[in-house]
Scaffold this motif. Structure first.
Motif, mmCIF file in Angstrom:
data_model
loop_
_atom_site.group_PDB
_atom_site.id
_atom_site.type_symbol
_atom_site.label_atom_id
_atom_site.label_comp_id
_atom_site.label_asym_id
_atom_site.label_seq_id
_atom_site.Cartn_x
_atom_site.Cartn_y
_atom_site.Cartn_z
ATOM 1 N N GLY A 103 0.100 -1.125 -0.109
ATOM 2 C CA GLY A 103 -0.075 -0.066 -0.210
ATOM 3 C C GLY A 103 1.017 1.854 -0.100
ATOM 4 O O GLY A 103 0.487 1.898 -0.924
ATOM 5 N N GLY A 104 1.835 1.382 1.041
ATOM 6 C CA GLY A 104 2.709 2.675 0.907
ATOM 7 C C GLY A 104 3.468 3.063 -0.414
ATOM 8 O O GLY A 104 3.619 4.153 -0.608
ATOM 9 N N VAL A 115 -6.605 -3.364 -4.301
ATOM 10 C CA VAL A 115 -6.661 -4.315 -4.308
ATOM 11 C C VAL A 115 -7.683 -5.138 -5.357
ATOM 12 O O VAL A 115 -8.414 -5.565 -4.999
ATOM 13 C CB VAL A 115 -7.107 -4.365 -2.879
ATOM 14 C CG1 VAL A 115 -7.173 -5.994 -1.925
ATOM 15 C CG2 VAL A 115 -6.798 -3.106 -1.518
ATOM 16 N N VAL A 144 -2.110 -4.823 -5.646
ATOM 17 C CA VAL A 144 -1.764 -4.452 -4.142
ATOM 18 C C VAL A 144 -2.581 -6.029 -4.011
ATOM 19 O O VAL A 144 -3.879 -6.171 -4.020
ATOM 20 C CB VAL A 144 -2.557 -3.923 -3.072
ATOM 21 C CG1 VAL A 144 -2.101 -3.706 -1.772
ATOM 22 C CG2 VAL A 144 -1.547 -2.392 -3.734
ATOM 23 N N ALA A 145 -1.876 -7.063 -3.151
ATOM 24 C CA ALA A 145 -2.670 -7.887 -2.899
ATOM 25 C C ALA A 145 -4.258 -8.893 -2.188
ATOM 26 O O ALA A 145 -3.854 -8.067 -0.806
ATOM 27 C CB ALA A 145 -1.821 -9.293 -2.751
ATOM 28 N N ARG A 147 -6.154 -9.989 0.687
ATOM 29 C CA ARG A 147 -6.043 -11.073 1.704
ATOM 30 C C ARG A 147 -6.466 -12.365 1.344
ATOM 31 O O ARG A 147 -7.568 -12.161 1.137
ATOM 32 C CB ARG A 147 -6.099 -10.695 2.486
ATOM 33 C CG ARG A 147 -5.909 -9.298 2.856
ATOM 34 C CD ARG A 147 -6.973 -8.668 4.177
ATOM 35 N NE ARG A 147 -6.239 -7.502 5.382
ATOM 36 C CZ ARG A 147 -6.896 -6.732 5.364
ATOM 37 N NH1 ARG A 147 -8.485 -7.026 5.813
ATOM 38 N NH2 ARG A 147 -6.762 -5.510 5.909
ATOM 39 N N ASP A 197 0.392 -8.766 3.572
ATOM 40 C CA ASP A 197 1.518 -8.729 2.891
ATOM 41 C C ASP A 197 2.777 -7.954 4.578
ATOM 42 O O ASP A 197 2.043 -8.144 5.235
ATOM 43 C CB ASP A 197 1.542 -7.092 2.016
ATOM 44 C CG ASP A 197 0.780 -5.979 2.651
ATOM 45 O OD1 ASP A 197 0.655 -5.753 3.039
ATOM 46 O OD2 ASP A 197 -0.201 -5.238 1.451
#
Lengths: 216, 216
Positions: A103-104, A115, A144-145, A147, A197
């Motif tokens: 995310g960052g 996501v 972004v994977a 969860r 992550d």
């Protein structure tokens, strides 16, 4: 009285033994945690462009999912605002190149990745990849994977879930809390593992030794 | 019938107006989010060692908590495994130097900081700080900040909480979930704000525009 005590003791021992046997036969399944840093998967075409025609990836470490491995190879990922060096390539090659960011990384790169589950790349942003032999500009594939938990059909039966189910995970400790929207992925070729992550793991004070609990 | 309808309509309008007025008088309080990166607070003694005798911090940006500010000054933080450059100093100076790391910094620095509230430094690890004029080796003061919410006594009354209460926060969206063990800090000099670090914010897909909800 002696007789009663002996019978009682014998009965208690039997009950204890039966409980122990039952536990041995059905040990509680805990879910191991796999913590991902940013990484990417390459198509053979993009691998050729970045590392040279006909290049083969060099496995250095098997991952827990059967047939998946970390490679010696890394690339530089470049967005409009900045770049990140030494991003690890995971193998084997895939039909489409996929970059999985944290995310960052949004702030470093200037690319806002949605996501998504692995492989669900329609409408995702592109990015520039730089390798030792060339540069590839992908038009989509940056995510972004989401969860998720990998498991076999037998694990799914144990946890009473099905492929595609959305579950919630609960964490104890100083940084306690829960993650919702965790997707279950069931295949015969899976190894039981929850994938978060490093930001998600750190936010809940989790390590690669943490065991994960599904609460619904 | 006409008479009844008119009376009913008038009553409904009155009820609607009263509800609107009530809402205007008591707007729902949302909690703004402050997202912290790693940073440090310095004692005057340590500031002198790092930046020169009698040095004064240079404010560059007011923070939301009254009297607190980000400074021009940065230092390098060094642990046994590695270092992190350009870590921001926050002012004003404090009685004791305090370094607030991210969970992931553990791996870069080789220093495992416990989750603590600001100021609760007994038994925490030390670290080496390097500034333009000198080096300070602190014996304790390295923490990962515990999630917390600053508020005034009036806010506390609104949320029906007290100083020191532990609450839970809930988040919606693609990366939904909850954070427990969030401590409430009530002082007259506070501004209403929930403090999470960047890993906690990214793990739940939060930004500095997110508004936070207490659920218990």
């Amino acid at each position: 009285m002696k007789g009663y005590e002996e019978i009682l003791k014998a009965l208690m021992e039997m009950a204890y033994e039966q409980e122990s046997l039952r536990k041995k036969q059905e040990p509680e399944l805990k879910i191991p945690l796999g913590i991902s840093n940013r990484h990417l998967h390459l198509s053979q075409k993009d691998l050729d462009c970045l590392f040279g025609s006909g290049y083969s990836l060099t496995p250095i470490k098997d991952l827990s999912q059967p047939g998946q491995y970390a490679c010696k190879e890394t690339v530089t990922i470049c967005g409009p605002k900045g770049s990140i060096e030494k991003v690890r390539v995971l193998g084997p090659v895939r039909p489409q190149t996929q970059v999985e960011l944290l995310g960052g990384d949004h702030f470093k790169l200037g690319v806002k990745a949605p996501v998504r589950m692995s492989g669900d790349l329609a409408g995702t942003p592109g990015i520039t990849l730089v390798g030792p032999k060339g540069t590839v500009v992908i038009q989509e594939g940056v995510i972004v994977a989401q969860r998720h938990i990998h498991m076999t059909p037998k694990d799914a039966e144990y946890f009473q879930v099905q492929d595609g189910d959305i579950v919630e995970l609960e964490f104890e400790g100083e940084r306690a809390g829960s993650y919702r929207n965790v997707i279950v992925r069931v295949t015969d070729a899976s190894a039981l593992e929850c994938h978060l992550d490093i930001e998600e793991a750190n936010a809940m004070n989790l390590t690669s030794l943490s065991l994960i609990k599904i609460i619904n």
